[in-house]
Design a protein around this motif. Structure first.
Motif, PDB file in Angstrom:
ATOM      1  N   GLY A   1     -15.210 -19.335  -2.536  1.00 48.79           N
ATOM      2  CA  GLY A   1     -15.867 -20.610  -2.810  1.00 48.79           C
ATOM      3  C   GLY A   1     -15.365 -21.753  -1.955  1.00 48.79           C
ATOM      4  O   GLY A   1     -15.872 -22.858  -2.039  1.00 48.79           O
ATOM      5  N   CYS A   2     -14.335 -21.499  -1.149  1.00 47.34           N
ATOM      6  CA  CYS A   2     -13.826 -22.590  -0.320  1.00 47.34           C
ATOM      7  C   CYS A   2     -13.040 -22.021   0.849  1.00 47.34           C
ATOM      8  O   CYS A   2     -12.897 -20.816   0.981  1.00 47.34           O
ATOM      9  N   ASP A   3     -12.554 -22.904   1.676  1.00 48.89           N
ATOM     10  CA  ASP A   3     -11.754 -22.467   2.813  1.00 48.89           C
ATOM     11  C   ASP A   3     -10.442 -23.242   2.890  1.00 48.89           C
ATOM     12  O   ASP A   3      -9.830 -23.353   3.934  1.00 48.89           O
TER      13      ASP A   3
ATOM     14  N   GLN B   1      -8.408 -23.811  -2.607  1.00 49.88           N
ATOM     15  CA  GLN B   1      -8.485 -24.742  -3.724  1.00 49.88           C
ATOM     16  C   GLN B   1      -9.234 -24.201  -4.946  1.00 49.88           C
ATOM     17  O   GLN B   1      -8.929 -24.599  -6.069  1.00 49.88           O
ATOM     18  N   CYS B   2     -10.229 -23.349  -4.750  1.00 47.83           N
ATOM     19  CA  CYS B   2     -11.184 -23.110  -5.842  1.00 47.83           C
ATOM     20  C   CYS B   2     -10.813 -21.951  -6.752  1.00 47.83           C
ATOM     21  O   CYS B   2     -11.242 -21.899  -7.896  1.00 47.83           O
ATOM     22  N   GLY B   3     -10.080 -20.980  -6.239  1.00 49.53           N
ATOM     23  CA  GLY B   3      -9.648 -19.877  -7.096  1.00 49.53           C
ATOM     24  C   GLY B   3     -10.717 -18.838  -7.414  1.00 49.53           C
ATOM     25  O   GLY B   3     -10.471 -17.949  -8.233  1.00 49.53           O
ATOM     26  N   ALA B   4     -11.878 -18.916  -6.766  1.00 49.72           N
ATOM     27  CA  ALA B   4     -12.914 -17.913  -7.025  1.00 49.72           C
ATOM     28  C   ALA B   4     -12.466 -16.525  -6.567  1.00 49.72           C
ATOM     29  O   ALA B   4     -13.033 -15.516  -6.956  1.00 49.72           O
ATOM     30  N   CYS B   5     -11.434 -16.499  -5.731  1.00 55.52           N
ATOM     31  CA  CYS B   5     -10.989 -15.276  -5.062  1.00 55.52           C
ATOM     32  C   CYS B   5      -9.747 -14.663  -5.692  1.00 55.52           C
ATOM     33  O   CYS B   5      -9.142 -13.763  -5.108  1.00 55.52           O
ATOM     34  N   VAL B   6      -9.332 -15.138  -6.860  1.00 59.69           N
ATOM     35  CA  VAL B   6      -8.048 -14.682  -7.420  1.00 59.69           C
ATOM     36  C   VAL B   6      -8.108 -13.199  -7.803  1.00 59.69           C
ATOM     37  O   VAL B   6      -9.038 -12.756  -8.478  1.00 59.69           O
TER      38      VAL B   6
ATOM     39  N   SER C   1      -6.888 -14.418  -2.827  1.00 63.04           N
ATOM     40  CA  SER C   1      -7.039 -13.389  -1.801  1.00 63.04           C
ATOM     41  C   SER C   1      -7.645 -13.940  -0.513  1.00 63.04           C
ATOM     42  O   SER C   1      -7.686 -13.263   0.495  1.00 63.04           O
ATOM     43  N   CYS C   2      -8.109 -15.209  -0.555  1.00 59.60           N
ATOM     44  CA  CYS C   2      -8.605 -15.842   0.674  1.00 59.60           C
ATOM     45  C   CYS C   2      -7.451 -16.383   1.497  1.00 59.60           C
ATOM     46  O   CYS C   2      -7.652 -16.851   2.614  1.00 59.60           O
ATOM     47  N   THR C   3      -6.261 -16.354   0.942  1.00 63.48           N
ATOM     48  CA  THR C   3      -5.121 -16.991   1.597  1.00 63.48           C
ATOM     49  C   THR C   3      -4.026 -15.974   1.894  1.00 63.48           C
ATOM     50  O   THR C   3      -2.912 -16.327   2.227  1.00 63.48           O
TER      51      THR C   3
HETATM   52  S1  FES Z   1     -11.902 -18.973  -1.941  1.00 61.33           S
HETATM   53 FE1  FES Z   1     -11.332 -20.899  -2.717  1.00 61.33          FE
HETATM   54  S2  FES Z   1      -9.262 -20.555  -3.195  1.00 61.33           S
HETATM   55 FE2  FES Z   1      -9.826 -18.691  -2.326  1.00 61.33          FE
END
Ligand code: FES
Ligand code: FES
Lengths: 792, 156
Positions: free
Chosen positions: B39-41, B44-49, B59-61
């Motif tokens: 949900g972001c780059d 910040q958003c946590g959609a990828c936890v 998991s985006c980080t």
């Molecule tokens: S996609 Fe937004 S925090 Fe990982």
């Protein structure tokens, strides 16, 4: 009113069907779809707010590893511009300036993020790498950012030398002038409605798939209205036959308006897929979303309210500058006009109203509808000026509102700004909210907070909105270029289950549940036997989609109409089977019964005969049990209510905390109370976000300074309180649709920002603060306190 | 190109990756586990936890290579068979989701909150949800869901 008999019918808080896939991670959003042989598009965007494009050299990118094609505006010469769906005329009768909104910038870029070129490659990484090799020579021009200075230029578009799109008005200017001349008191206020980024958590995503053999293109799109996209893309941008384009909007992760519009990237993937004969996909990242998703609000208004000696409102005047950004997005023109100024009567009997709206082109991202769309802006200016008038005339803000209410006996009520409200009871929701918020005891809470060194404030706002958009003839007369109906089809399958096909689209609203409830309720069949199909132009009748809180009011009503046809036909089939006349058959609890007897045929038995018509009235009926209906609303619906916000401010830091929030809404009849409450909660969070946190800020050079979640403050869990919501009490059902429903999707975002700002101003009243612009950030509040202190 | 070896939802999985490949890309693109969202780059958003060796991570980080040898649980691995995990059930029962896009990340975060704070109060849950954005629900029902799910997990 709530059916007890059917636990999955209208009025029941049925758990959502869609959740079963979402909580398991089995939703199917556009970016989850993978097609064989697909390619990836990456868009090169303008780093400048305003510049001429002297030259684009794509040769190195085209030759890079993995690149399939590179696209610039020159390749798209045959495509039309992205169309605007609503024609507004200026007060001098001239049509709005409607400059072309090209898919890719033609010779000039007009906002940071404007799309300039596209690389299509085997992988996204390859496309990104190749994009680095594209050389664009820009000749920067001064950026037009401040609306009040826009006339000085330079012009964004040749068609509009002064950067004005239109200069529109509504109401009786002379009558308003007379009212102000007679007024005992005039309150005047200058305010802004801050620009917002909608920020659905699912970024926009598109995939186009062209099938050479049939000449058909399928577009998967994170969009709220697939049929509208098919129409706009097919008829305006591509001039391709509509039946050759299938648009599928699968699971969509939130819209809030921002996924209504036809965006350039949709056209890009459609075009590219057609050229290369392979699927082309594009998914926005969040940074791109901030500079390419249509944004919301951005008004600057001067409002004046005239009161007589008794506090009755006798005139209202509003002068608004509305930012439309660099190009006209799909509904950009209707939002600050028809959806804004026609709501300026609010819940009140103000006899004379005049509003002038000038829409201004600036070098910013296009502005369009965002949850509430024009109605939050109207509610904000009206309920702010009323609050200030209460302070100035030393009246209780609740009572000043109450004495000006349209009384229940006055409905239907014709406002001076075009709308006719069918029903309402504004005193009722005000009373409900005052009681729930313990308004009378507020002074005690304020004193208690004061003892802790905190400033406590309370703010009231009433709202009304026009939903259920829209009667087609009215929309047409006002400049709408499309109809306002919705479609629904009901297929009773041979074994008695039901497939519902709707033109509405769900992207969080839970239609798969609520529409099934409506059908279960009316046809008396079990909820789990009803399947709702939406979001695919090949599987649903032509429909207008979901926005403006219209789905239950218009789409739900279409289902009722279609079911009426099913029942009418079913009666004839049953009469034949039971060997009685049609008039003797009644339909209740899922069965066709001979009135006054226990002789009956269930809807399942009737359906079976309809599809296996061995014993069937072939002389008067066709086989099958499937009916379709289009419902064109007779009027808008008018949800209304009262919101009360209570805040505590730390005077040393300016930090504002929302400590209590009460909502009392009249949505008419309610299908699923749990879902309605959820809609209000979500709307409140967005409204509180607007009032407290969110703001798209552009630098003078047109750079978006709040272009990520690091800089743009989204409401988080600890910014918000639990809400007190009373929605299940429904004083006044809508009078003109068969369900009595009004719509609930936007109310929370409409009524809450102003309730919060009224509370902040109330908290700061001891310093003589009269107004504070949104968002009331700690810095803004602290400054307001210091400025007020330095004046005294 | 290097290879990473992971255990994902209890099954061994290998993927050939670039140095810049993110864990979320391996999950979504290589393994087709599209329940984990982006949900972001900016983290910040946590959609990828997801959970990596039992700890929640965005998991985006995380580079795929950083997760080499780790055990990853994504939303798809939370419940086996027909039954929902108590936290999944609580999100449904409390209407803690609307569009569902933030939901997988929310639930993975919520499971971790419940493990660390089995009896968390509202304020703690709101603070702990700091890294997860939801644009739809206004969080009220998410907070209730976390409380309800945590209670169910305690009884587990
Ligand atoms: S996609 Fe937004 S925090 Fe990982
Ligand atoms: S449910 Fe839509 S973002 Fe949370």
């Amino acid at each position: 009113m709530n059916h007890v008999a059917n636990p999955t019918g209208i009025g029941a808080s049925v758990k959502r069907v869609e959740d079963l896939r979402f909580v398991r991670g089995k939703g199917r959003y556009t970016d989850d779809i993978r097609l064989h042989g697909e390619t990836h598009a990456y868009i090169i965007r303008s780093p400048h707010a305003h510049a001429k494009i002297a030259k684009i050299d794509t040769s190195r990118a085209a030759a890079a590893a993995g690149v399939v094609m590179v696209i610039t505006a020159a390749d798209l010469a045959k495509l039309g511009g992205l169309p605007c769906g609503w024609l507004i005329h200026s007060k001098d009768g001239s049509p709005m300036k409607e400059p072309k909104h090209p898919v890719l910038a033609e010779g000039k870029v007009r906002h940071v993020g404007d799309s300039v070129a596209v690389v299509v490659a085997e992988t996204l990484a390859a496309a990104r790498d190749a994009a680095e090799l594209i050389e664009v020579d820009y000749e920067p021009l001064p950026a037009v950012i401040d609306m009040s200075k826009a006339a000085a230029g330079p012009a964004l578009h040749e068609a509009s030398p002064n950067n004005q799109c239109f200069d529109w008005h509504i109401g009786d200017e002379a009558a308003v002038k007379d009212a102000f001349a007679k007024a005992a008191h005039v309150t005047k206020l200058e305010l802004i409605n801050n620009r917002l980024a909608p920020n659905a958590i699912e970024p926009r995503a598109y995939i186009a798939d062209f099938i050479q053999a049939t000449g058909e293109t399928t577009l998967y799109t994170s969009n709220q209205n697939p049929h509208v996209i098919r129409l706009l893309a097919g008829a305006f941008v591509f001039q391709m036959p509509e039946h050759k384009l299938r648009v599928i909007a699968p699971d969509v992760g939130g819209g809030f308006g921002s996924k209504i519009y036809h965006y350039a990237e949709e056209a890009i993937v459609i075009w590219a897929a057609g050229q290369i004969g392979r699927p082309v996909r594009w998914t926005s990242d969040r940074s791109e979303a901030f500079i390419s998703d249509a944004q919301g609000r951005d008004h600057k208004t001067v409002v004046e309210l005239a009161l007589d000696k008794d506090g009755k409102f006798i005139g209202l005047r509003a002068d608004t500058l509305a930012n439309v950004g660099a190009y006209l997005s799909t509904f950009a023109s209707v939002v600050p006009t028809i959806l804004h100024a026609t709501l300026l009567a609010g819940n009140y009997t103000t006899p004379a109203i005049y509003c002038n709206v000038k829409a201004i082109f600036t070098n910013t991202v296009p502005v369009d509808a965002y949850r509430g769309a024009g109605r939050p802006e109207a509610t904000y200016l009206l309920e702010r000026v009323i609050d200030l008038a209460a302070i100035e005339t030393k009246r209780d803000p609740a009572e000043l509102r109450r004495i000006n209410f349209i009384a229940p006996s006055q409905f239907p009520y014709q406002t001076p700004v075009a709308l006719q409200y069918d029903t309402g009871n504004y005193g009722r929701t005000l009373d409900m909210a005052l009681a729930a918020a313990k308004y009378k005891d507020f002074p005690t809470r304020r004193a208690e907070a004061k003892a802790r060194g905190k400033l406590r404030g309370i703010g009231i706002a009433n709202y009304i909105e026009a939903c259920g958009i829209a009667p087609s003839a009215v929309a047409g007369a006002l400049g709408g270029r499309a109809g306002g109906y919705e479609s629904g089809a009901i297929r009773v399958n041979p074994t008695g289950s039901v497939t519902v096909m709707t033109g509405s689209h769900s992207h969080g609203q839970g239609h798969e549940t609520t529409f099934a409830q409506i059908v279960s309720d009316k046809l008396g069949i079990p909820f789990d036997q009803v399947d709702v199909v939406h979001g695919d132009t090949a599987r649903t009748p032509f429909g207008m989609g979901t926005y403006g809180s219209r789905s239950i009011a218009v789409g739900g009503s279409a289902l009722i109409k279609a079911m009426d046809k099913i029942i009418a036909k079913g009666k004839q089939i049953a009469a034949h089977l039971l060997e009685v006349s049609d008039q003797d058959v009644v339909f209740e609890n899922g069965a066709f019964t001979v009135a006054g007897t226990d002789r009956k045929k269930t809807i399942g038995e009737v359906a079976f005969q309809a599809y296996v018509p061995h014993n069937f009235p072939h002389d008067k009926l066709e086989p099958g049990l499937e009916e379709q209906a289009f419902y064109d609303p007779k009027n808008f619906t008018f949800p209304a209510g009262t919101y009360i916000c209570e805040v505590e401010i730390d005077p040393d830091t300016g930090v504002t905390k929302v400590v209590d929030f009460t909502a009392a809404d009249d949505f008419g009849r309610i299908i699923n109370p749990m879902i309605v409450e959820g809609q209000v909660q979500g709307g409140l969070a967005q409204g509180i976000g607007q009032a407290l946190l969110e703001h798209c800020i552009y630098g003078a050079d047109g750079q978006l300074l709040t272009g990520s979640f690091m800089d743009y403050a989204m409401p988080r869990a600890d910014d918000l309180p639990m809400f007190k919501i009373s929605t299940t009490d429904t004083p006044t059902p809508c009078t003109h649709n068969p369900l009595g429903v009004k719509g609930c999707g936007e109310a929370g975002a409409i009524g809450s920002p102003v309730a919060l700002i009224n509370a902040v101003v109330n908290a700061l009243s001891e310093f003589g603060v009269k107004h504070i612009d949104m968002p009331a950030t700690p810095q803004a509040v602290w400054r307001a306190i210091q400025t007020a202190k330095s004046k005294t | 190109m290097p290879t990473v070896s992971l255990t994902v939802n209890g099954k061994a999985a290998n993927a050939t990756v670039e140095g810049r490949t993110l864990l979320v890309q391996v999950l979504r693109e290589t393994l087709k586990l599209t329940g984990t969202h982006v949900g972001c780059d900016t983290s910040q958003c946590g959609a990828c936890v997801v959970h990596v060796d039992g700890k929640p991570v965005k998991s985006c980080t995380v580079l795929a290579l950083q997760a080499d040898g780790c055990a990853v649980t994504s939303i798809e691995g939370l419940s086996q068979g027909a039954d929902l995990h108590p936290m999944q059930q609580a999100f449904r029962d409390c209407h803690g989701l609307q569009c569902g896009f933030c939901t997988p990340g929310m639930i993975m975060t919520a499971v971790d909150i419940a493990k660390r704070h089995p009896e968390a109060d509202e304020a703690t849950i709101r603070r702990e949800l700091e890294g997860n954005l939801c644009r739809c629900t206004g969080y009220a029902n998410i907070v209730k869901a976390v409380q309800t799910g945590a209670a169910a997990m305690r009884q587990g």
